[in-house]
Design an enzyme around this catalytic site. Structure first.
Site, PDB file in Angstrom:
ATOM      1  N   GLU A 199      42.452  40.723 -55.144  1.00 49.85           N
ATOM      2  CA  GLU A 199      43.432  40.135 -54.225  1.00 49.85           C
ATOM      3  C   GLU A 199      43.494  38.610 -54.291  1.00 49.85           C
ATOM      4  O   GLU A 199      44.561  38.019 -54.114  1.00 49.85           O
ATOM      5  CB  GLU A 199      43.240  40.617 -52.786  1.00 49.85           C
ATOM      6  N   SER A 231      45.250  39.870 -41.705  1.00 49.48           N
ATOM      7  CA  SER A 231      44.567  40.547 -40.601  1.00 49.48           C
ATOM      8  C   SER A 231      43.305  39.755 -40.290  1.00 49.48           C
ATOM      9  O   SER A 231      43.019  39.397 -39.154  1.00 49.48           O
ATOM     10  CB  SER A 231      44.166  41.969 -41.008  1.00 49.48           C
ATOM     11  N   ARG A 267      35.527  31.615 -52.922  1.00 51.23           N
ATOM     12  CA  ARG A 267      35.793  31.948 -51.513  1.00 51.23           C
ATOM     13  C   ARG A 267      34.693  31.277 -50.715  1.00 51.23           C
ATOM     14  O   ARG A 267      33.539  31.694 -50.785  1.00 51.23           O
ATOM     15  CB  ARG A 267      35.798  33.463 -51.311  1.00 51.23           C
ATOM     16  N   SER A 308      40.668  34.418 -45.021  1.00 51.77           N
ATOM     17  CA  SER A 308      39.820  34.006 -46.135  1.00 51.77           C
ATOM     18  C   SER A 308      40.131  32.562 -46.488  1.00 51.77           C
ATOM     19  O   SER A 308      41.292  32.160 -46.490  1.00 51.77           O
ATOM     20  CB  SER A 308      40.079  34.871 -47.374  1.00 51.77           C
TER      21      SER A 308
HETATM   22  N1  ATP Z   1      56.010  42.764 -38.732  1.00 52.86           N
HETATM   23  C1  ATP Z   1      54.691  42.547 -38.582  1.00 52.86           C
HETATM   24  N2  ATP Z   1      53.882  43.566 -38.215  1.00 52.86           N
HETATM   25  C2  ATP Z   1      52.565  43.379 -38.033  1.00 52.86           C
HETATM   26  N3  ATP Z   1      51.951  42.183 -38.202  1.00 52.86           N
HETATM   27  C3  ATP Z   1      52.698  41.126 -38.573  1.00 52.86           C
HETATM   28  C4  ATP Z   1      54.107  41.267 -38.785  1.00 52.86           C
HETATM   29  N4  ATP Z   1      54.594  40.057 -39.168  1.00 52.86           N
HETATM   30  C5  ATP Z   1      53.567  39.217 -39.175  1.00 52.86           C
HETATM   31  N5  ATP Z   1      52.404  39.833 -38.822  1.00 52.86           N
HETATM   32  C6  ATP Z   1      51.096  39.147 -38.750  1.00 52.86           C
HETATM   33  O1  ATP Z   1      50.602  39.116 -40.062  1.00 52.86           O
HETATM   34  C7  ATP Z   1      49.268  39.663 -40.107  1.00 52.86           C
HETATM   35  C8  ATP Z   1      49.083  40.352 -41.431  1.00 52.86           C
HETATM   36  O2  ATP Z   1      49.220  39.390 -42.444  1.00 52.86           O
HETATM   37  P1  ATP Z   1      49.132  39.742 -43.986  1.00 52.86           P
HETATM   38  O3  ATP Z   1      50.187  40.717 -44.355  1.00 52.86           O
HETATM   39  O4  ATP Z   1      49.126  38.431 -44.703  1.00 52.86           O
HETATM   40  O5  ATP Z   1      47.689  40.369 -44.045  1.00 52.86           O
HETATM   41  P2  ATP Z   1      47.129  41.777 -44.584  1.00 52.86           P
HETATM   42  O6  ATP Z   1      47.265  41.772 -46.072  1.00 52.86           O
HETATM   43  O7  ATP Z   1      47.749  42.899 -43.858  1.00 52.86           O
HETATM   44  O8  ATP Z   1      45.610  41.634 -44.138  1.00 52.86           O
HETATM   45  P3  ATP Z   1      44.270  41.490 -45.019  1.00 52.86           P
HETATM   46  O9  ATP Z   1      44.603  40.537 -46.149  1.00 52.86           O
HETATM   47  O10 ATP Z   1      43.279  40.895 -44.064  1.00 52.86           O
HETATM   48  O11 ATP Z   1      43.968  42.851 -45.507  1.00 52.86           O
HETATM   49  C9  ATP Z   1      49.170  40.553 -38.892  1.00 52.86           C
HETATM   50  O12 ATP Z   1      47.844  40.689 -38.462  1.00 52.86           O
HETATM   51  C10 ATP Z   1      50.039  39.827 -37.883  1.00 52.86           C
HETATM   52  O13 ATP Z   1      49.311  38.810 -37.235  1.00 52.86           O
HETATM   53  C1  PAU Z   2      38.483  41.599 -45.909  1.00 52.68           C
HETATM   54  C2  PAU Z   2      39.662  40.720 -46.342  1.00 52.68           C
HETATM   55  C3  PAU Z   2      39.245  39.896 -47.563  1.00 52.68           C
HETATM   56  C4  PAU Z   2      40.811  41.671 -46.754  1.00 52.68           C
HETATM   57  O1  PAU Z   2      41.907  40.943 -47.194  1.00 52.68           O
HETATM   58  C5  PAU Z   2      40.150  39.804 -45.191  1.00 52.68           C
HETATM   59  O2  PAU Z   2      40.590  40.581 -44.125  1.00 52.68           O
HETATM   60  C6  PAU Z   2      39.092  38.808 -44.711  1.00 52.68           C
HETATM   61  O3  PAU Z   2      38.834  37.833 -45.365  1.00 52.68           O
HETATM   62  N1  PAU Z   2      38.471  39.037 -43.521  1.00 52.68           N
HETATM   63  C7  PAU Z   2      37.487  38.141 -42.944  1.00 52.68           C
HETATM   64  C8  PAU Z   2      36.100  38.573 -43.318  1.00 52.68           C
HETATM   65  C9  PAU Z   2      35.069  37.492 -42.986  1.00 52.68           C
HETATM   66  O4  PAU Z   2      34.807  36.628 -43.841  1.00 52.68           O
HETATM   67  O5  PAU Z   2      34.535  37.509 -41.873  1.00 52.68           O
END
Ligand code: ATP
Ligand code: PAU
Length: 384
Positions: free
Chosen positions: A152, A203, A218, A206
């Site tokens: 990623e 969510s 990272r 990083s």
């Molecule tokens: N339509 C939407 N529905 C849900 N969350 C949204 C939306 N638009 C923006 N967000 C925000 O974006 C965040 C998710 O961002 P992003 O898609 O960049 O991460 P992700 O890839 O799902 O998470 P991770 O990388 O941690 O696995 C949600 O937690 C919320 O705060």
């Molecule tokens: C687990 C990932 C890398 C998934 O994208 C992301 O949600 C993240 O960086 N979470 C925070 C984890 C931490 O460093 O506490």
């Protein structure tokens, strides 16, 4: 190279309809997709070629379906304002389309993909994010598709460098972030980028220190991210969507919820340069039954947004200081339709670094992993 990046495994043996040998191919079959399956949102980037060859007519149905609609099923959206026309990938010119849906809807997405004939294309889809691992079996079972998996963060950096280089208006900063009348987005020339700190607010969060296209580490992360904002906001206000949470926050006042320096000192704490209107304690007034009875849902949403954003800003600033980096690039879908957080980050980075650090932003905030994935499918061996 990335310090804590694991060695790539040997080339994966993935072959579907002869498209890939040993996991990659110089000219993968159309349609070309890149998918970033995150903890909250799944991002899908689709490359629509300008000139379709006869061999590629088999993907015509899916092309028409994706480009003629901007909503798919109940929860899929195409961000038409982000569409990139006339980009060049692997010597083909075409348009990049940006689509997202909640990762929780993956089952429905796979059913829809099957009903639209994706099963018969015999393609390999490049995928990244945790869901590329979690849903691998479902893709095979439901749509007979292999996922070629990519890291990623490799994908994120490749994607953002590509998109930034393709558009002069991609990178910007906020001028006068605290003044509503003077505040403005200003283009930033990112042609000399290194080193920079990349803060991906999904969510979770990083933080990457990037010194070159393939040289990054990272350096930090926090679980208090976009998912936390949305989760807490739903709990505290009863809202159900990110858009609703942001709308509530826009109409709220966090000073009804937080305890400020002036609530404690009666004014500034001058000796250590803490202004009276600084938050001293997030949610610090909510121990009082009386204060609780007076706050609105809007105030609670605003306080949640400010708390999460300031915490991320603070971590980013400490990482930048430790890594001796001045440019801090904030990306991720938490910043979608969220100027409040961008302006807060812009102000906080500038104020607390005494003007030495700059908060930067990118228009395609949450899509870089998916773009990077699409770009990689002929140049790097996928992970097994
Ligand atoms: N339509 C939407 N529905 C849900 N969350 C949204 C939306 N638009 C923006 N967000 C925000 O974006 C965040 C998710 O961002 P992003 O898609 O960049 O991460 P992700 O890839 O799902 O998470 P991770 O990388 O941690 O696995 C949600 O937690 C919320 O705060
Ligand atoms: C687990 C990932 C890398 C998934 O994208 C992301 O949600 C993240 O960086 N979470 C925070 C984890 C931490 O460093 O506490």
């Amino acid at each position: 190279m990335a310090e804590n990046k694991k060695e790539l495994p040997p080339k994966a043996e993935v072959t579907v309809n002869g498209n890939l040998e040993n996991g990659f191919n110089d000219n993968p079959l159309m349609p070309w997709f890149g998918m970033d399956i995150g903890g909250t949102l799944c991002k899908l980037v689709y490359f629509e070629p300008k000139d379709i060859t006869n061999d590629e007519l088999n993907s015509e149905n899916i092309r028409r379906y994706l480009t003629k609609n901007s909503a798919y099923g109940k929860s899929g959206h195409r961000d038409t304002h982000l569409q990139m026309n006339d980009v060049s990938i692997r010597d083909r010119r075409g348009t990049l389309h940006f689509i997202r849906f909640p990762t929780s809807e993956m089952g429905n997405f796979l059913s829809l993909a099957r009903s639209k004939g994706l099963t018969n294309l015999g393609n390999i889809v490049s995928a990244t994010g945790g869901g590329a691992y979690k849903f691998e079996e479902d893709f095979i079972k439901e749509v007979n598709m292999k996922l070629a998996k990519y890291d990623e963060f490799d994908s994120l950096i490749k994607g953002m460098l590509f998109v930034e280089a393709s558009s002069r208006t991609e990178c910007y900063y906020w001028a006068n972030p605290t003044d509503d009348t003077l505040c403005a987005k200003v283009n930033y020339d990112f042609s000399n980028p290194y080193p920079f700190l990349l803060v991906n607010i999904g969510s979770g969060v990083s933080v990457l220190a990037v010194h070159g296209p393939q040289n990054y580490k990272r350096v930090s992360g926090t679980s208090i991210g976009g998912g936390t904002f949305l989760g807490l906001c739903c709990l505290l206000t009863g809202c159900n969507t990110f858009e609703e949470a942001i709308e509530l926050a826009t109409g709220g006042d966090n000073t009804h919820v937080d305890k400020l320096v002036r609530d404690i000192y009666g004014g500034d704490y001058e000796r250590f340069g803490l202004p009276g209107d600084l938050v001293a304690s997030s949610f610090g007034q909510m121990n009082s039954r009386d204060k609780r009875s007076k706050v609105s849902r809007e105030d609670l949403a605003r306080a949640t947004l400010v708390t999460i954003t300031n915490n991320i800003g603070s971590i980013a600033r400490m990482c930048a200081l430790q890594e001796k980096i001045e440019k801090v690039l904030f990306i991720g879908n938490f910043l979608r339709v969220n100027p409040i957080s961008m302006k807060l980050l812009a102000y906080a980075m500038d104020y607390w670094s005494k003007g030495t650090m700059k908060a930067l932003f990118l228009e395609h905030e949450g899509y870089f992993g998916a773009v990077g994935c699409l770009l990689q499918c002929n140049e790097v061996t996928p992970q097994s």
